[in-house]
Design a protein around this motif. Structure first.
Motif, PDB file in Angstrom:
ATOM      1  N   LEU A 142       0.807  -1.232   0.000  1.00  0.00           N
ATOM      2  CA  LEU A 142       0.000   0.000   0.000  1.00  0.00           C
ATOM      3  C   LEU A 142       0.838   1.279   0.000  1.00  0.00           C
ATOM      4  O   LEU A 142       1.927   1.314   0.585  1.00  0.00           O
ATOM      5  CB  LEU A 142      -0.885   0.014   1.257  1.00  0.00           C
ATOM      6  CG  LEU A 142      -1.846  -1.171   1.398  1.00  0.00           C
ATOM      7  CD1 LEU A 142      -2.420  -1.224   2.796  1.00  0.00           C
ATOM      8  CD2 LEU A 142      -2.952  -1.055   0.355  1.00  0.00           C
ATOM      9  N   TRP A 144       0.798   5.780   0.709  1.00  0.00           N
ATOM     10  CA  TRP A 144       0.581   6.583   1.910  1.00  0.00           C
ATOM     11  C   TRP A 144      -0.528   7.609   1.795  1.00  0.00           C
ATOM     12  O   TRP A 144      -0.780   8.354   2.737  1.00  0.00           O
ATOM     13  CB  TRP A 144       1.872   7.319   2.299  1.00  0.00           C
ATOM     14  CG  TRP A 144       2.631   7.923   1.134  1.00  0.00           C
ATOM     15  CD1 TRP A 144       3.737   7.381   0.549  1.00  0.00           C
ATOM     16  CD2 TRP A 144       2.355   9.133   0.414  1.00  0.00           C
ATOM     17  NE1 TRP A 144       4.163   8.171  -0.503  1.00  0.00           N
ATOM     18  CE2 TRP A 144       3.327   9.264  -0.600  1.00  0.00           C
ATOM     19  CE3 TRP A 144       1.382  10.127   0.521  1.00  0.00           C
ATOM     20  CZ2 TRP A 144       3.364  10.323  -1.496  1.00  0.00           C
ATOM     21  CZ3 TRP A 144       1.397  11.190  -0.370  1.00  0.00           C
ATOM     22  CH2 TRP A 144       2.391  11.274  -1.356  1.00  0.00           C
ATOM     23  N   GLN A 150      -7.283   2.548   1.517  1.00  0.00           N
ATOM     24  CA  GLN A 150      -6.692   1.644   0.532  1.00  0.00           C
ATOM     25  C   GLN A 150      -6.459   0.254   1.112  1.00  0.00           C
ATOM     26  O   GLN A 150      -6.551  -0.753   0.402  1.00  0.00           O
ATOM     27  CB  GLN A 150      -5.388   2.229  -0.011  1.00  0.00           C
ATOM     28  CG  GLN A 150      -5.663   3.333  -1.011  1.00  0.00           C
ATOM     29  CD  GLN A 150      -4.580   4.371  -1.062  1.00  0.00           C
ATOM     30  OE1 GLN A 150      -3.724   4.437  -0.183  1.00  0.00           O
ATOM     31  NE2 GLN A 150      -4.627   5.214  -2.069  1.00  0.00           N
ATOM     32  N   GLU A 171       5.674   2.764   4.788  1.00  0.00           N
ATOM     33  CA  GLU A 171       6.461   3.026   6.009  1.00  0.00           C
ATOM     34  C   GLU A 171       6.166   4.411   6.587  1.00  0.00           C
ATOM     35  O   GLU A 171       6.548   4.709   7.704  1.00  0.00           O
ATOM     36  CB  GLU A 171       7.962   2.852   5.745  1.00  0.00           C
ATOM     37  CG  GLU A 171       8.548   3.691   4.610  1.00  0.00           C
ATOM     38  CD  GLU A 171       8.454   3.013   3.238  1.00  0.00           C
ATOM     39  OE1 GLU A 171       7.428   2.362   2.946  1.00  0.00           O
ATOM     40  OE2 GLU A 171       9.408   3.143   2.446  1.00  0.00           O
ATOM     41  N   GLY A 221       0.385   1.884  -5.845  1.00  0.00           N
ATOM     42  CA  GLY A 221       1.543   2.756  -5.674  1.00  0.00           C
ATOM     43  C   GLY A 221       2.016   3.285  -7.003  1.00  0.00           C
ATOM     44  O   GLY A 221       1.237   3.417  -7.957  1.00  0.00           O
ATOM     45  N   SER A 222       3.312   3.577  -7.067  1.00  0.00           N
ATOM     46  CA  SER A 222       3.859   4.262  -8.244  1.00  0.00           C
ATOM     47  C   SER A 222       4.111   3.304  -9.404  1.00  0.00           C
ATOM     48  O   SER A 222       4.255   2.092  -9.208  1.00  0.00           O
ATOM     49  CB  SER A 222       5.176   4.930  -7.852  1.00  0.00           C
ATOM     50  OG  SER A 222       6.093   3.936  -7.450  1.00  0.00           O
ATOM     51  N   LEU A 244      -1.830   1.977 -10.270  1.00  0.00           N
ATOM     52  CA  LEU A 244      -0.661   2.863 -10.359  1.00  0.00           C
ATOM     53  C   LEU A 244      -1.093   4.318 -10.517  1.00  0.00           C
ATOM     54  O   LEU A 244      -2.186   4.693 -10.137  1.00  0.00           O
ATOM     55  CB  LEU A 244       0.230   2.392 -11.504  1.00  0.00           C
ATOM     56  CG  LEU A 244       0.578   0.879 -11.451  1.00  0.00           C
ATOM     57  CD1 LEU A 244       1.414   0.468 -12.648  1.00  0.00           C
ATOM     58  CD2 LEU A 244       1.265   0.513 -10.153  1.00  0.00           C
ATOM     59  N   GLU A 372       3.227  12.787 -13.357  1.00  0.00           N
ATOM     60  CA  GLU A 372       2.303  12.814 -12.231  1.00  0.00           C
ATOM     61  C   GLU A 372       2.902  13.730 -11.160  1.00  0.00           C
ATOM     62  O   GLU A 372       4.061  13.575 -10.788  1.00  0.00           O
ATOM     63  CB  GLU A 372       2.137  11.406 -11.664  1.00  0.00           C
ATOM     64  CG  GLU A 372       1.122  11.351 -10.551  1.00  0.00           C
ATOM     65  CD  GLU A 372       0.930   9.952  -9.997  1.00  0.00           C
ATOM     66  OE1 GLU A 372       1.934   9.260  -9.754  1.00  0.00           O
ATOM     67  OE2 GLU A 372      -0.234   9.567  -9.795  1.00  0.00           O
TER      68      GLU A 372
END
Ligand code: NAD
Length: 469
Positions: A142, A144, A150, A171, A221-222, A244, A372
């Protein structure tokens, strides 16, 4: 501590990581610094717990999910407190994310008994049927920007389908996911089904994806990380859901309700301080209304405010590194000589606040129109006609979302048909809810979360063919 097998488990490393409160830049929660042995432990626990869960009647699994929904609502205030410290977002947003998380459990709790197979006609001599079965142990990884929301988005359908999982939150925002595991346990979820291992991408994420006990990866995520995970999954021949990034266009036609479009479009790129994968950061505006629309956007930006005086509307940029990156886009726009409609300067500290910002006059190749941003920045670009608008909208490697503002119903459908995006919002931005399938075209991802569709992504199909003579 990690949350594994229904208990708090110290990390094998014996060390911890520190989160930061983005409102102040001060250190906040301490989380366990996980590593490969913690991952191996969590996967083993999940594998042990999963068969009994999958073997229960779907109605019973659903009932547990409904109890988790109630548990989340009962804990709304404390979960929102955690979310606020981790993300810095305004409290109404944090409370809304708890509500949305509860809705995921409600929705998939109700849908669990509807997972069904088919019978297929192979003639009188055979009986043939299909079953939708869980994968086993799923890795959920996941980001942040909306951590609890999420987590619930992936955990609820994966559980409904009969899977166990190891969840690795970001994290930077791990505590709400740890708390979700605790709430689920208290609501009656058997221990070992939702295990949360905290830590970094290289120390926890990579060993998790590579672990032979993981049968599927659900990643949000990315693009960069999605590619890396996809490569490992391809080697291991396991399925992935990749949610993404995006560079989503929002198309404003001259016949639109322009004040409503300006409000909605600004919301589209400032929601969650622009830290939304669906952020509509490319505003394509029909040339004859460009001036009027720019003025409306300018008014809308002045209405919104951030910083010490008013945190009600837009929160901070959540991570320090992302703050530096977003400020870099402001510098870039200045270098390129863009006209600022509002914002344009980071707000003075403490905290990582960037005001809602919009530009006109940037060339198509500007990084602000290509990359982005993940901050509250939009760029207005003129177009002449519908065909050009669609070409410009689709001219990006991404395809997550797109918006269309028009009063012409036929045009709305025509343009929606041509847009290469996983979701198209007409006369609002964003739209939809937990019921609406969500995912990307092109480099924005593979697979779908949300809606009934997500359930299918957490099951695999078995066909049973039986000879009757
Ligand atoms: P990120 O890709 O850096 O990290 C996401 C998670 O993956 C983190 O938990 C990270 O530790 C882990 N990770 C990173 N590399 C990994 C690897 N090689 N192996 C295993 N785990 C790895 O993303 P982020 O900065 O946390 O979040 C921002 C990005 O997320 C943006 O690009 C945004 O568009 C995207 N996003 C997409 C959606 C969606 O639903 N499409 C939703 C929210 C965010």
């Amino acid at each position: 501590m990690h949350h594994i097998g229904g208990a708090w488990v110290p990390p094998a490393s014996g060390s911890s990581l520190r989160e930061t409160d983005p409102r102040s830049g001060e250190p906040s929660f301490s989380i366990a610094r996980g590593s490969a042995p913690d991952v191996a432990h969590a996967v083993a626990v999940a594998q042990t717990a999963q068969p009994a869960w999958a073997g229960r009647r779907a109605l019973e699994r659903g009932a547990v999910l409904l109890a988790i929904a109630r548990g989340l609502r009962a804990e709304a205030a404390s979960l929102a407190d955690i979310d606020q410290v981790e993300t810095g977002r305004p409290r109404p947003q944090c409370l809304n994310d708890v509500e949305v998380s509860a809705q995921y459990f409600e929705f998939y709790g109700g849908l669990a008994p509807s997972i069904e197979g088919q019978t297929l006609d192979l003639g009188a001599g055979r009986h043939c049927y299909t079953r939708r079965e869980p994968y086993g142990t799923v890795a959920v990884i996941l980001p942040w920007n909306a951590p609890l929301n999420q987590a619930a988005r992936a955990v609820a359908p994966a559980l409904a389908a009969g899977n166990a999982m190891v969840v690795k939150p970001s994290e930077f925002t791990s505590v709400s996911t740890l708390r979700l595991a605790e709430v689920a346990l208290a609501a009656g979820l058997p221990a070992g089904l939702v295990n949360v291992v905290t830590g970094t991408a290289d120390e926890v994420g990579e060993p998790l994806v590579a672990h032979p006990g993981i049968a599927k990866v659900a990643f949000t995520g990315s693009l960069r990380a999605g590619r890396a995970i996809g490569r490992v999954a391809a080697d291991r021949v396991i399925p992935v859901t990749l949610e993404l990034g995006g560079k989503s266009p929002d198309l404003v036609f001259a016949d639109a309700d322009l004040p409503a479009a300006a409000r909605g479009a600004v919301r589209g790129f400032t929601v969650n301080a622009g830290q939304a994968c669906i952020a509509g950061s490319r505003l394509l505006v029909q040339r004859q209304v460009m001036n009027d629309f720019s003025e409306l956007v300018r008014d809308e930006l002045t209405r919104l405010s951030t910083g010490a005086a008013d945190h009600d509307h837009i929160g901070p940029i959540i991570t320090p590194a992302q703050y530096v990156r977003v400020c870099g886009f402001l510098d870039e726009a200045r270098r390129e000589g863009a006209t600022v409609l509002g914002g344009g300067q980071p707000l003075p500290g403490p905290g990582h606040f960037v005001p809602p910002t919009a530009y006109v006059g940037l060339p198509p190749q500007s990084p602000l129109l290509q990359e982005e941003i993940f901050g509250p920045i939009g760029v207005l670009v003129p177009f002449d006609d519908e065909a050009q608008a669609v070409t410009m909208a689709n001219d990006t490697p991404f395809g997550l979302a797109a918006g269309v503002w028009t009063r012409d119903l036929a045009r709305a459908h025509r343009v929606a048909y041509q847009l290469l995006a996983g979701q198209v919002y007409v006369n609002e931005y964003p739209g939809g809810g937990i019921e609406t399938p969500f995912g990307g075209y092109k480099a924005s991802g593979i697979g779908r979360e949300k809606g009934r569709e997500a359930l299918y992504h957490y099951t695999q199909l078995k066909t049973v063919i039986m000879k009757l003579e």
